[in-house]
Design an enzyme around this catalytic site. Structure first.
Site, short mmCIF file in Angstrom:
data_model
loop_
_atom_site.label_atom_id
_atom_site.label_comp_id
_atom_site.label_asym_id
_atom_site.label_seq_id
_atom_site.Cartn_x
_atom_site.Cartn_y
_atom_site.Cartn_z
N THR A 88 0.83 -1.19 0.00
CA THR A 88 0.00 0.00 0.00
C THR A 88 0.87 1.25 0.00
O THR A 88 2.07 1.18 0.22
CB THR A 88 -0.95 0.02 1.21
OG1 THR A 88 -2.04 0.87 0.93
CG2 THR A 88 -0.26 0.48 2.48
N LYS A 113 -8.20 2.45 2.86
CA LYS A 113 -7.15 2.40 3.87
C LYS A 113 -6.98 3.74 4.57
O LYS A 113 -6.07 3.92 5.36
CB LYS A 113 -5.84 1.97 3.23
CG LYS A 113 -5.94 0.61 2.57
CD LYS A 113 -4.68 0.30 1.82
CE LYS A 113 -4.90 -0.76 0.78
NZ LYS A 113 -3.77 -0.87 -0.12
N GLY A 140 -4.69 6.75 8.29
CA GLY A 140 -4.34 5.92 7.15
C GLY A 140 -3.45 4.80 7.64
O GLY A 140 -2.67 5.00 8.56
N SER A 198 4.66 0.54 0.85
CA SER A 198 5.64 0.13 -0.16
C SER A 198 6.00 1.26 -1.12
O SER A 198 7.13 1.34 -1.58
CB SER A 198 5.11 -1.07 -0.94
OG SER A 198 3.89 -0.75 -1.56
N SER A 235 2.10 5.22 -7.65
CA SER A 235 1.42 4.08 -8.28
C SER A 235 2.02 3.72 -9.64
O SER A 235 1.88 2.59 -10.11
CB SER A 235 -0.08 4.35 -8.43
OG SER A 235 -0.34 5.27 -9.47
N CYS A 280 5.54 1.82 -8.05
CA CYS A 280 5.43 0.70 -7.12
C CYS A 280 4.35 -0.28 -7.57
O CYS A 280 3.19 0.11 -7.71
CB CYS A 280 5.11 1.22 -5.72
SG CYS A 280 4.85 -0.10 -4.51
N THR A 302 1.08 -0.71 -5.41
CA THR A 302 0.26 0.48 -5.23
C THR A 302 -0.54 0.73 -6.50
O THR A 302 0.01 0.65 -7.59
CB THR A 302 1.16 1.71 -4.94
OG1 THR A 302 1.94 1.45 -3.78
CG2 THR A 302 0.35 2.96 -4.74
#
Length: 188
Positions: free
Chosen positions: A13, A45, A59, A138, A169, A172, A175
């Site tokens: 995440t 999240k 979060g 991450s 995003s 990673c 993500t």
């Protein structure tokens, strides 16, 4: 020899929080991964809790069940100390580090009431981020770098945090760009 496990909070995440102009935006992606498989793409999240009538945005990264356990504990701490996020965060971190059950929980939290902004870890840390930006998970380092690069522009907290998550995003694999955004203003 003790098994060398890698903390799963770093794999799965990205949560980023930006405080700017009396507002904090907390943005999280929606991807839930099990190993190299995407299980869900639209998880929430980032959540708002309101114990004692005081809004707090949280979060989390790491194990979802563990994070929910910690959020419930944080909510109880805030109910016993309304409006005192720092005290509640420190109490939670102490419990998390010393309690036989809690110390096995694998998650990280970003929490804010609009005034204070903290990262809470299972190592007993309650960290106030430098530069009014916090990121975990991450893709946290990618989001942190992106947000720092945009901070001195005319963009607001939400725009910076959302764009930082988008950038993370793209880098990673754990993500995605399915963002949940919660904003909270500084208490007056």
């Amino acid at each position: 020899m003790e098994e060398n496990r890698q903390f799963p909070g770093w794999h799965g995440t990205t949560i980023v929080a930006v405080r700017k102009d009396d507002e904090v935006a907390v943005v999280g992606d929606g991807q839930v991964s099990l190993g190299q498989t995407v299980i869900k793409g639209s998880a929430r999240k980032v959540r708002r809790i309101s114990p004692g009538g005081y809004d707090t945005v949280c979060g989390f990264a790491g194990s979802t069940a563990d994070a929910f356990t910690l959020l419930e504990r944080l909510e109880k701490k805030l109910e016993s100390a309304p409006g005192q996020l720092q005290r509640a965060a420190v109490d939670l971190a102490k419990d998390w580090r010393t309690d036989k059950y809690l110390r096995n929980l694998e998650a990280m939290l970003i929490v804010t009431d609009g005034s204070d902004l903290f990262v809470i870890t299972g190592a007993g840390d309650v960290l106030e981020p430098e530069n009014d930006i916090a990121a975990i998970g991450s893709g946290g380092n990618f989001a942190l770098a992106a947000a720092r690069g945009m901070y001195d522009t005319d963009q607001d907290a939400e725009s910076i945090a959302t764009k930082a998550l988008e950038i993370a995003s793209e880098i990673c694999v754990y993500t995605n760009g399915n963002a949940t955004v919660e904003k909270i203003s500084k208490h007056k």
